[in-house]
Design an enzyme around this catalytic site. Structure first.
Site, short mmCIF file in Angstrom:
data_model
loop_
_atom_site.label_atom_id
_atom_site.label_comp_id
_atom_site.label_asym_id
_atom_site.label_seq_id
_atom_site.Cartn_x
_atom_site.Cartn_y
_atom_site.Cartn_z
N GLU A 1 -0.92 -9.22 -0.57
CA GLU A 1 -2.28 -9.44 -0.34
C GLU A 1 -3.10 -9.43 -1.72
O GLU A 1 -4.04 -10.24 -1.90
CB GLU A 1 -2.85 -8.39 0.46
N GLU B 1 4.79 -5.42 7.08
CA GLU B 1 3.92 -4.27 7.80
C GLU B 1 4.44 -4.20 9.20
O GLU B 1 4.71 -2.84 9.56
CB GLU B 1 2.28 -4.78 7.93
N ALA C 1 0.91 -1.24 0.02
CA ALA C 1 0.09 -0.04 0.20
C ALA C 1 1.06 1.20 0.22
O ALA C 1 2.24 1.23 0.55
CB ALA C 1 -0.88 0.15 1.27
N GLY D 1 0.48 -5.05 0.93
CA GLY D 1 -0.76 -4.97 0.07
C GLY D 1 -0.53 -5.69 -1.48
O GLY D 1 -1.40 -6.19 -1.94
N1 CO8 Z 1 4.61 3.12 -0.83
C1 CO8 Z 1 4.83 4.24 -1.29
N2 CO8 Z 1 6.14 4.29 -2.05
C2 CO8 Z 1 6.78 3.14 -2.29
C3 CO8 Z 1 6.46 2.09 -1.74
C4 CO8 Z 1 5.19 1.89 -1.00
N3 CO8 Z 1 4.72 0.88 -0.45
N4 CO8 Z 1 7.45 0.97 -1.93
C5 CO8 Z 1 8.60 1.92 -2.78
N5 CO8 Z 1 7.92 3.08 -3.04
C6 CO8 Z 1 8.87 4.08 -3.61
C7 CO8 Z 1 9.94 4.70 -2.72
O1 CO8 Z 1 9.66 5.46 -1.76
C8 CO8 Z 1 10.97 5.31 -3.90
O2 CO8 Z 1 10.21 6.50 -4.14
P1 CO8 Z 1 11.17 7.76 -4.45
O3 CO8 Z 1 11.90 7.21 -5.73
O4 CO8 Z 1 10.49 8.82 -4.67
O5 CO8 Z 1 12.20 7.94 -3.26
C9 CO8 Z 1 10.50 4.15 -5.04
O6 CO8 Z 1 9.26 3.67 -4.87
C10 CO8 Z 1 11.46 3.01 -5.52
O7 CO8 Z 1 11.71 2.43 -4.14
P2 CO8 Z 1 13.21 2.33 -3.44
O8 CO8 Z 1 14.10 3.62 -3.70
O9 CO8 Z 1 13.01 2.13 -1.93
O10 CO8 Z 1 13.65 0.97 -4.37
P3 CO8 Z 1 14.67 -0.02 -3.63
O11 CO8 Z 1 15.04 -1.01 -4.90
O12 CO8 Z 1 15.81 0.36 -3.15
O13 CO8 Z 1 13.67 -0.94 -2.50
C11 CO8 Z 1 11.96 -2.13 -1.84
C12 CO8 Z 1 12.77 -1.70 -3.03
C13 CO8 Z 1 12.68 -3.25 -0.98
C14 CO8 Z 1 10.74 -2.75 -2.28
C15 CO8 Z 1 11.52 -0.75 -0.95
O14 CO8 Z 1 10.87 0.15 -1.79
C16 CO8 Z 1 10.57 -0.95 0.30
O15 CO8 Z 1 11.10 -1.54 1.13
N6 CO8 Z 1 9.40 -0.41 -0.11
C17 CO8 Z 1 8.37 -0.93 1.05
C18 CO8 Z 1 7.86 -1.98 1.14
C19 CO8 Z 1 6.87 -2.23 2.19
O16 CO8 Z 1 7.02 -1.77 3.39
N7 CO8 Z 1 5.64 -2.59 1.88
C20 CO8 Z 1 4.40 -2.61 2.60
C21 CO8 Z 1 3.85 -1.34 2.77
S1 CO8 Z 1 2.39 -1.47 3.99
C22 CO8 Z 1 1.22 -2.30 3.51
O17 CO8 Z 1 1.23 -2.69 2.26
C23 CO8 Z 1 0.02 -2.53 4.12
C24 CO8 Z 1 -1.04 -2.98 3.43
C25 CO8 Z 1 -2.33 -3.01 3.95
C26 CO8 Z 1 -2.86 -1.60 4.04
C27 CO8 Z 1 -4.47 -1.60 4.43
C28 CO8 Z 1 -5.01 -0.36 4.50
C29 CO8 Z 1 -4.96 0.61 5.72
#
Ligand code: CO8
Length: 255
Positions: free
Chosen positions: A113, A133, A65, A110
């Site tokens: 999911e 998460e 998400a 997400g």
């Molecule tokens: N949300 C928003 N932006 C994101 C997300 C995300 N989940 N994942 C990546 N991005 C963005 C980064 O911020 C970055 O943006 P920018 O270039 O502007 O800085 C861009 O995508 C590229 O990402 P990275 O530079 O981090 O890329 P890497 O190759 O270095 O890393 C990863 C890749 C390991 C996937 C890393 O991006 C990461 O850890 N992402 C987050 C993963 C995460 O924690 N996901 C879970 C999110 S919480 C969730 O999904 C809850 C679901 C339920 C919600 C229910 C509703 C309330």
């Protein structure tokens, strides 16, 4: 800014849906759910469609998400965001044809999911899975806590949910989280091959088998058997008659 996150394309009776917001690794935001809800309504009404494949553009399937959108939410707003996502993902499961996730890269939070809300999953050899998460001090909100133990088992689910560990495609296969692994360049061809294979079967039978199997899991065994029995009769006299007649006449069925 106006933009579109979902890119659908249709080949015959199979639809390929590409989630396309690569700058944020296809993170799921409000616009995604609006577009997805509308898309599901459109394809659910098209009697010609036999299968849907969902994939992501770039290096992620979906990296979760949208954290930037979620960070400012109040508990009530977060619950509402969860409710919208759960509803849309449930509608995927209710589509009258199989939905295949073709997981091309990161399927996190997400994103995992969403993959689990599909009927089955094909993973690229370089795909990565996780429910991270807890790293953010959150829990899953799109039914990940419920689908994961149902697809794997309680211990594997709690292992992933409490450690936030990211696993590779082989580990996901061992956990039965994915059904197949393909080389990255062959992922979409493999997903399409399976979709076309499904499309060659009796369309009513495929619709019924999905519905009975999914609904039956939410019932007692006895009630689910009754559901199967009821629907077993549905194709007789029409599609089933053609399928069985074609077998006896040693020809291909003409659905
Ligand atoms: N949300 C928003 N932006 C994101 C997300 C995300 N989940 N994942 C990546 N991005 C963005 C980064 O911020 C970055 O943006 P920018 O270039 O502007 O800085 C861009 O995508 C590229 O990402 P990275 O530079 O981090 O890329 P890497 O190759 O270095 O890393 C990863 C890749 C390991 C996937 C890393 O991006 C990461 O850890 N992402 C987050 C993963 C995460 O924690 N996901 C879970 C999110 S919480 C969730 O999904 C809850 C679901 C339920 C919600 C229910 C509703 C309330």
């Amino acid at each position: 800014m106006e933009y579109t996150i979902l890119k659908p394309s249709t080949e015959g009776t199979v639809v390929l849906l590409t989630i396309s917001r690569p700058s944020a690794l296809n993170a799921l935001n409000t616009r995604f759910f609006e577009e997805m809800d509308h898309f599901i309504t459109t394809i659910a009404a098209d009697p010609g469609i036999r299968a849907l494949i969902i994939t992501g553009e770039g290096k992620a399937f979906v990296a979760g998400a949208d954290i930037a959108e979620m960070v400012g939410k109040s508990p009530e707003e977060a619950r509402a965001f969860s409710a919208v996502g759960q509803k849309v993902f449930n509608r995927l499961g209710d589509l009258p044809f199989p939905v295949i996730a073709a997981i091309n890269g990161f399927a996190l939070g997400g994103g995992m999911e969403l993959a689990m809300a599909c009927d089955f999953r094909i993973a690229s050899a370089n795909a990565r899975f996780g429910q991270p998460e807890v790293n953010l001090g959150l829990i899953p909100g799109y039914a990940g806590t419920q689908r994961l133990p149902r697809l794997t088992n309680l211990a594997d689910a709690l292992y992933l949910l409490t450690t936030g560990e990211v696993i590779d495609a082989e580990t996901a296969l061992r956990m039965r989280l994915v059904q197949k692994i393909a080389q990255p360049e062959e992922l979409l061809d493999e997903a399409k091959r399976l979709a076309v294979l499904i499309a060659s079967k009796g369309p009513l039978a495929v619709k019924l088998v999905k519905e009975v199997t999914r609904k039956g899991l939410e019932m007692s065994f006895h009630d689910a058997e009754k559901l199967e029995q009821n629907h077993f009769g549905d194709p007789f006299g029409n599609e089933g008659k053609e399928g069985m007649t074609a077998f006896l006449e040693k020809r291909k069925p003409n659905w």
